[in-house]
Design a protein around this motif. Sequence first.
Motif, PDB file in Angstrom:
ATOM      1  N   GLY A 234       0.907  -1.165  -0.076  1.00  0.00           N
ATOM      2  CA  GLY A 234      -0.035  -0.196  -0.086  1.00  0.00           C
ATOM      3  C   GLY A 234       0.745   1.419  -0.129  1.00  0.00           C
ATOM      4  O   GLY A 234       1.830   1.405   0.613  1.00  0.00           O
ATOM      5  N   MET A 235       0.339   2.278  -0.648  1.00  0.00           N
ATOM      6  CA  MET A 235       0.987   3.390  -0.935  1.00  0.00           C
ATOM      7  C   MET A 235       1.471   4.085   0.830  1.00  0.00           C
ATOM      8  O   MET A 235       2.576   4.921   0.926  1.00  0.00           O
ATOM      9  CB  MET A 235       0.194   4.703  -1.386  1.00  0.00           C
ATOM     10  CG  MET A 235       0.220   4.473  -2.829  1.00  0.00           C
ATOM     11  SD  MET A 235       2.001   4.346  -3.526  1.00  0.00           S
ATOM     12  CE  MET A 235       2.714   5.886  -3.165  1.00  0.00           C
ATOM     13  N   ASP A 236       0.497   3.728   2.013  1.00  0.00           N
ATOM     14  CA  ASP A 236       0.882   4.224   3.186  1.00  0.00           C
ATOM     15  C   ASP A 236       1.713   3.166   3.919  1.00  0.00           C
ATOM     16  O   ASP A 236       1.967   3.586   5.048  1.00  0.00           O
ATOM     17  CB  ASP A 236      -0.645   4.478   3.967  1.00  0.00           C
ATOM     18  CG  ASP A 236      -1.522   3.088   3.961  1.00  0.00           C
ATOM     19  OD1 ASP A 236      -1.100   2.209   3.363  1.00  0.00           O
ATOM     20  OD2 ASP A 236      -2.522   3.245   4.690  1.00  0.00           O
ATOM     21  N   GLY A 237       2.010   2.118   3.253  1.00  0.00           N
ATOM     22  CA  GLY A 237       2.964   1.250   3.857  1.00  0.00           C
ATOM     23  C   GLY A 237       2.235   0.197   5.035  1.00  0.00           C
ATOM     24  O   GLY A 237       2.867  -0.446   5.635  1.00  0.00           O
ATOM     25  N   LYS A 238       0.949   0.249   4.852  1.00  0.00           N
ATOM     26  CA  LYS A 238       0.448  -0.386   6.162  1.00  0.00           C
ATOM     27  C   LYS A 238      -0.052  -1.875   5.827  1.00  0.00           C
ATOM     28  O   LYS A 238      -0.652  -2.581   6.566  1.00  0.00           O
ATOM     29  CB  LYS A 238      -0.990   0.126   6.883  1.00  0.00           C
ATOM     30  CG  LYS A 238      -0.765   1.588   7.137  1.00  0.00           C
ATOM     31  CD  LYS A 238      -1.934   2.252   7.731  1.00  0.00           C
ATOM     32  CE  LYS A 238      -1.383   3.659   8.618  1.00  0.00           C
ATOM     33  NZ  LYS A 238      -2.785   4.517   9.002  1.00  0.00           N
ATOM     34  N   GLY A 239       0.263  -2.230   4.602  1.00  0.00           N
ATOM     35  CA  GLY A 239       0.225  -3.838   4.407  1.00  0.00           C
ATOM     36  C   GLY A 239      -1.140  -4.058   3.876  1.00  0.00           C
ATOM     37  O   GLY A 239      -1.980  -3.365   3.674  1.00  0.00           O
ATOM     38  N   ASN A 240      -1.407  -5.444   3.440  1.00  0.00           N
ATOM     39  CA  ASN A 240      -2.509  -5.765   2.983  1.00  0.00           C
ATOM     40  C   ASN A 240      -2.661  -7.410   3.501  1.00  0.00           C
ATOM     41  O   ASN A 240      -1.977  -8.151   3.194  1.00  0.00           O
ATOM     42  CB  ASN A 240      -2.513  -5.937   1.261  1.00  0.00           C
ATOM     43  CG  ASN A 240      -3.960  -6.318   0.696  1.00  0.00           C
ATOM     44  OD1 ASN A 240      -4.526  -6.980   1.414  1.00  0.00           O
ATOM     45  ND2 ASN A 240      -4.171  -5.757  -0.432  1.00  0.00           N
ATOM     46  N   THR A 241      -3.657  -7.470   4.519  1.00  0.00           N
ATOM     47  CA  THR A 241      -3.812  -8.896   4.992  1.00  0.00           C
ATOM     48  C   THR A 241      -4.256  -9.856   3.818  1.00  0.00           C
ATOM     49  O   THR A 241      -4.090 -10.934   3.926  1.00  0.00           O
ATOM     50  CB  THR A 241      -4.794  -8.848   6.075  1.00  0.00           C
ATOM     51  OG1 THR A 241      -6.162  -8.303   5.752  1.00  0.00           O
ATOM     52  CG2 THR A 241      -4.158  -8.283   7.116  1.00  0.00           C
ATOM     53  N   MET A 242      -4.888  -9.557   2.833  1.00  0.00           N
ATOM     54  CA  MET A 242      -5.336 -10.372   1.862  1.00  0.00           C
ATOM     55  C   MET A 242      -4.231 -11.081   1.109  1.00  0.00           C
ATOM     56  O   MET A 242      -4.232 -12.196   0.621  1.00  0.00           O
ATOM     57  CB  MET A 242      -6.262  -9.603   0.870  1.00  0.00           C
ATOM     58  CG  MET A 242      -7.407  -9.050   1.148  1.00  0.00           C
ATOM     59  SD  MET A 242      -8.712 -10.441   1.640  1.00  0.00           S
ATOM     60  CE  MET A 242      -8.957 -11.025   0.347  1.00  0.00           C
ATOM     61  N   LEU A 243      -3.007 -10.175   0.911  1.00  0.00           N
ATOM     62  CA  LEU A 243      -1.741 -10.784   0.466  1.00  0.00           C
ATOM     63  C   LEU A 243      -0.940 -11.207   1.035  1.00  0.00           C
ATOM     64  O   LEU A 243       0.206 -11.830   1.059  1.00  0.00           O
ATOM     65  CB  LEU A 243      -1.145  -9.737  -0.650  1.00  0.00           C
ATOM     66  CG  LEU A 243      -2.017  -9.202  -1.628  1.00  0.00           C
ATOM     67  CD1 LEU A 243      -1.290  -7.958  -2.119  1.00  0.00           C
ATOM     68  CD2 LEU A 243      -2.323 -10.050  -2.623  1.00  0.00           C
ATOM     69  N   GLY A 244      -1.134 -11.373   2.614  1.00  0.00           N
ATOM     70  CA  GLY A 244       0.017 -11.220   3.492  1.00  0.00           C
ATOM     71  C   GLY A 244       1.084 -10.480   3.485  1.00  0.00           C
ATOM     72  O   GLY A 244       2.175 -10.607   4.165  1.00  0.00           O
ATOM     73  N   ALA A 245       0.856  -9.353   3.129  1.00  0.00           N
ATOM     74  CA  ALA A 245       1.879  -8.180   2.997  1.00  0.00           C
ATOM     75  C   ALA A 245       2.143  -7.411   4.495  1.00  0.00           C
ATOM     76  O   ALA A 245       1.213  -6.946   4.917  1.00  0.00           O
ATOM     77  CB  ALA A 245       1.546  -7.275   1.835  1.00  0.00           C
ATOM     78  N   PRO A 246       3.159  -7.435   4.901  1.00  0.00           N
ATOM     79  CA  PRO A 246       3.498  -6.872   6.526  1.00  0.00           C
ATOM     80  C   PRO A 246       3.206  -5.452   6.283  1.00  0.00           C
ATOM     81  O   PRO A 246       3.345  -4.636   5.479  1.00  0.00           O
ATOM     82  CB  PRO A 246       4.733  -7.272   6.668  1.00  0.00           C
ATOM     83  CG  PRO A 246       5.282  -8.094   5.742  1.00  0.00           C
ATOM     84  CD  PRO A 246       4.598  -7.961   4.467  1.00  0.00           C
ATOM     85  N   ASN A 247       2.429  -4.927   7.744  1.00  0.00           N
ATOM     86  CA  ASN A 247       2.580  -3.522   7.964  1.00  0.00           C
ATOM     87  C   ASN A 247       3.918  -2.996   8.086  1.00  0.00           C
ATOM     88  O   ASN A 247       4.755  -3.564   9.194  1.00  0.00           O
ATOM     89  CB  ASN A 247       1.560  -3.423   8.803  1.00  0.00           C
ATOM     90  CG  ASN A 247       1.365  -1.927   9.475  1.00  0.00           C
ATOM     91  OD1 ASN A 247       1.933  -1.039   8.811  1.00  0.00           O
ATOM     92  ND2 ASN A 247       0.374  -1.496  10.649  1.00  0.00           N
TER      93      ASN A 247
END
Length: 304
Positions: A234-247
């Motif tokens: 995300g542009m705010d760097g808060k991640g994406n739980t759908m993708l498992g991308a960390p905050n």
Amino acid sequence: MSDFINNFWSVYVAGITLAGIVGCLVLLVITARKKVVSDEENTTGHVWDEDLRELNNPMPRWWVWMFVITIIFGLLYLTAYPGLGTYAGKLQWSQVGAYEAEVEKAKAELEPLYARFTAMSTEDVSKDNQAMAIGERLFMNNCAQCHGSDARGSKGFPNLADSDWLHGGAPENIKQTITQGRIGMMPPQAEAVGSPDDVRNLAHYVLSLSGSPHDSLKASLGKSKFTACAACHGMDGKGNTMLGAPNLTDDIWLHGWGEQAIVDMINNGKMNEMPAQDKKLTPAQIDVLTAYVWGLSHKPAAAN
């Protein structure tokens, strides 16, 4: 034997095994038929320590029959059980089959124990002392090897006792993770980011998102390069739980903290796997384990 790439090795092993048994039988017959030729004292002529002589007596009959019985037992065993290459035996016994039978028996015996938990919500199960005692044992046997006995994880293994969840901390998310497992992949991004200096500038910008110590000049230069990461984080760097991308804004680092750790991640990427547990645990056990793990980060606050 299932990993043999062709039938030769199966035939080879079976042939060696049968040849050994037949060889023992032939040797036994030859030995039994051989007549004993002895001197007047019935010794072999070998003398030790001046007066110890070896007698030349034939093999006792009971001993011969013990060998015969052993050979017959060996042949019957190899007929009934696997042992001759890929031959499965008349009884079709296997270690896998025996293990699966024991697992099914254990599941049937434990089913009444879990029955009362299946109708309860995750929140209610997490408050049940008996369920949590069972959940703890399940966790120790199946999860503690990676996440630690205190569930606080280590480098590369998530802390399950905090509120930071890569794929979401709701009971259904935890249950899905336990049941199906997870595969997390951070692809190498160095080419998309630019030069080595660009990578380091981006690392400082990532550090700045969580308020970690960083070089503000490098961070300002690296901000524009964050577009290579924004698709997942995300542009705010808060991640994406759908993708498992960390905050990236919470100062929690799964694979290490600091400029070099982030640079290595950007350059090399990372791949992690949480193995699925649905083949090891029953649905009822997964429900209890889900409640236990959920309860680790939802413990009631201590009274003042």
